[in-house]
Motif scaffolding. Sequence first.
Motif, PDB file in Angstrom:
ATOM      1  N   ARG B 124       0.810  -1.225   0.000  1.00  0.00           N
ATOM      2  CA  ARG B 124       0.000   0.000   0.000  1.00  0.00           C
ATOM      3  C   ARG B 124       0.841   1.272   0.000  1.00  0.00           C
ATOM      4  NH1 ARG B 124      -4.257  -1.005   4.968  1.00  0.00           N
ATOM      5  NH2 ARG B 124      -5.438  -2.745   4.073  1.00  0.00           N
ATOM      6  N   GLN B 319       1.016   1.598   7.207  1.00  0.00           N
ATOM      7  CA  GLN B 319      -0.033   1.387   6.209  1.00  0.00           C
ATOM      8  C   GLN B 319      -1.317   0.862   6.849  1.00  0.00           C
ATOM      9  OE1 GLN B 319       0.553   2.660   3.101  1.00  0.00           O
ATOM     10  NE2 GLN B 319       2.407   3.282   4.236  1.00  0.00           N
ATOM     11  N   PRO B 323      -3.470   3.801   4.893  1.00  0.00           N
ATOM     12  CA  PRO B 323      -2.987   3.295   3.598  1.00  0.00           C
ATOM     13  C   PRO B 323      -2.497   4.457   2.736  1.00  0.00           C
ATOM     14  CG  PRO B 323      -5.082   2.278   4.171  1.00  0.00           C
ATOM     15  CD  PRO B 323      -4.843   3.358   5.179  1.00  0.00           C
TER      16      PRO B 323
END
Lengths: 537, 537
Positions: B124, B319, B323
């Motif tokens: 991500r 993340q 994200p």
Amino acid sequence: MRTPSTGSRDDGHRRPTAGRRRDLRATAPVPQPPWRRLVNPFTPLELLSADQVEAIHQAGLVILRDIGMEVLGTTAVDRFAAAGAGDGVRVERPDGTATRAADGRGVVGRVRLDPDFAAGLVARAPARFELAARNPARRLVFGDRHLVVCAVGGPAFVSDLDRGRRPGTQADLEAYLRVIGALDVIHQEGGGPLEAQDMPVATRHLDLYRAQATLLDKAWQCSAFGRGVVDDALEVAAIALGTTRAGLLADPALMTIVNSNSPLRLDGPMADGLVAMAEAGQAVVATPFTLAGAMTPATLAGALAQQHAEALFMVALTQLVRPGAPVVYGGFTSNVDMRTGSPSFGTPEYVQGQLATGQLARHVGLPWRTSNVTASPVADVQAATESAMSAWGAVTAGANLLYQGAGWLEGGLTASFEKLVLDAELLGSLAAVLAPVEVSADTLGLDAIADVGPGGHFLGSPHTLARYETAFHRPMLAEQRTFEAWADDGARTATERANATWKRLLAEYEVPSLPPDRAEALEAFVTRRKRELLAGA
Amino acid sequence: MRTPSTGSRDDGHRRPTAGRRRDLRATAPVPQPPWRRLVNPFTPLELLSADQVEAIHQAGLVILRDIGMEVLGTTAVDRFAAAGAGDGVRVERPDGTATRAADGRGVVGRVRLDPDFAAGLVARAPARFELAARNPARRLVFGDRHLVVCAVGGPAFVSDLDRGRRPGTQADLEAYLRVIGALDVIHQEGGGPLEAQDMPVATRHLDLYRAQATLLDKAWQCSAFGRGVVDDALEVAAIALGTTRAGLLADPALMTIVNSNSPLRLDGPMADGLVAMAEAGQAVVATPFTLAGAMTPATLAGALAQQHAEALFMVALTQLVRPGAPVVYGGFTSNVDMRTGSPSFGTPEYVQGQLATGQLARHVGLPWRTSNVTASPVADVQAATESAMSAWGAVTAGANLLYQGAGWLEGGLTASFEKLVLDAELLGSLAAVLAPVEVSADTLGLDAIADVGPGGHFLGSPHTLARYETAFHRPMLAEQRTFEAWADDGARTATERANATWKRLLAEYEVPSLPPDRAEALEAFVTRRKRELLAGA
């Protein structure tokens, strides 16, 4: 809140103290990995595109075709003339004369080479060759990915912290050679690390050769300033290696630097030396000494085009003399400080010149040389930074010969005892970077990581203890103790520690003995030649 | 015969003297190329094969799966627990308890991540991001081939030649920040170059932030040791940039180093800081501080596997929090001296670690950080050599962030004023190596070479004069005069000249003015927060 004791800002706040012991360096021998050949595993950095390389290559050939080289003396001019006009060579002698002074020095010829002729000669040179040494384990390979580290050659002065900078003497020379012999990261001696100014000029090279041949079992370089000094080197090398001139031709041992006098001039004695070396099948390092802004245009492209022309000219001459003679493409493009005209070394331009020179040399299929250089007058941070720049430049450019690898100071005017050791430290570290990495279940050590666990310590782990002696490169000089321990021990800088280290190396060095018959023959030869030369003078 | 005057042995015997003039450096401003972003044109060196990279990557994931990380405090443990057991995360709390101390510090959890879960989180993270600065021309790019040079961060001590090594003060801090501001090769400030030990601990970060925000128009780093210091940094940055927290989220400006406490432990305050930064969309540099032989196995492969596990763990946490939050893979693998247990820096193992870390970071698609390091207690040849090793390692490994780029001494315990300038000299030279080369008819200069001709000189050539000002990189410190000129001028080493240079930079530096409303708001915020913190303490 961040405080000095938290270790929140990484690095340095937490030092493991377990296992810290008294430093043993003061009594143990100077730590060094054993002598070994270096093979560079890295793909060289590419500064130039393939088109740019080709453009510079072609520009070099155009220079040789349209401008040509001015050649002093008769030897080289005669060689080119004999190769035949209309056959790709045009030789002009001023005033249309073919007369010459008795010593040949007054003669100047302009030699122009057609591109195909020049390229054809260059193509005869081997991409790789070897040089023998007294110690067969110290044979050298030039070419491919091999990297040969050579010591400093040529300075007039010598320096150390005790006696400062001064004209070199034979005693300095011999001490310096012993330290070169003691430093295992140095593969080859550089043709006399300093000038023994207390010895008669006419026979000085004999004292140098005798010292090289007796004090070292490494390969050494000879002088190229005229045919006589090359002849004497061949005799000394043959005696020391227990061979003959024919033996040396079949298995060469000698190398020398031949410099063009940029721009575009080859002096008579250098040409004579080049021809003598090539005739004998010994290795020539064909090196233009090109300082951009003074001896070449103030552009990297222009400096490289001219360097390329001069280097190819000298390479071509070696191959005209003896096809297949070992020869190295020498790169030495740096720049002047435009404000002062002073030479600069270890500059970004120098590094870019190294990267590009590597590309040009590979383009023509030749092993190539560069140098570890600095303009600094002393072994200080400037010297270290410039040397690191040029040594890293050499490695990342895929150099085959790092000449002036250790000891050079002050733009080549001085050989420093401390710098010799400091450079060896740098090169030892760089050599260790070239070592392969093993990735295996054993080296990944997942079991050890699991055993130690989060928050644990590996110093006492069996996985660590099994690698205790060999885990890491061991530096000669690096200070890693606490500030307090260092201060209590005299607060010596690395240069001051290097002073102690070269003295230890000098004291520890065991001269590799020459068989008595060779030693006797060498002594007889040197004595005879000195008598001849001094009588002739 | 070779003599010192012949120039037969290349290099240094012939120095052009035409045009040599008095050195103007003592009166002109310190020469520097203007601030500019660096893009590295070179393909990184590959130490590891693709199989070896994959093996280390997999080993890192196995460590996270089978051993896991020990996490202190509640913030991170709760985040992972909330991500859901059976969903790739296994969180164990000792004694099966979920209770916690009031400050959360007593709680320890072991967090294990399944490989797919960890890799999914890491995927991500953005491959590239930017950071805003007060001066819009000084925006930073992290990723691709960009190289950001950051100043030293974190030392407890400060040193200069005049006053030696001593605990840092706020006055030192502010002087140091001004020199950082004055040095154009430094892109980013490093989160406080030294610890102002004369300021109250509870509010020290506010004095730092105020100094950073007012003295610099470059991007600066903040502390990460707990949520509070991150919150305060966000407020100060928002005020200084004339934006809001939402504005910072959309266009981040802050970065901080988060260190794991190797092996395999993440401390509570660091975890809190990491989470606070990621929540606010500011950049975290997830850096395991892994000294092989002490905090990891004594093998490069083992050290890298553990570094990779710890770095990915912290990246995954960012993340999980947000994200797409900007994050940098931090590499800081060096080794101890096995004889003493002391940390070693700038070693060949360090360089190999850099090359391998670059490969690992590119393998997972993250920008990555390394450092310019040395163990030397003073700005001497050891410091210069180790710094050059690590700076060249950074460049050849394709690093995106060179943290501790300038000023670091003594394994990070000391920020040196002289080293700051000496490192900037090194980095200025390296930056110039990265500049593109122009190969054209104009730069090849064949007409100029023909005009000058064999044996001529280029200093007065029109081709040279047209490039007089810009031909070559101009160093700040390098000595290029003759030995005699240097000796007559005080025989100062580069470190001594750096002492004069940082004082000139400090004197010349013009503080980039903050708009009055922002300055006022900043002052009011700092005053209020100090009152609150001191009341709470």
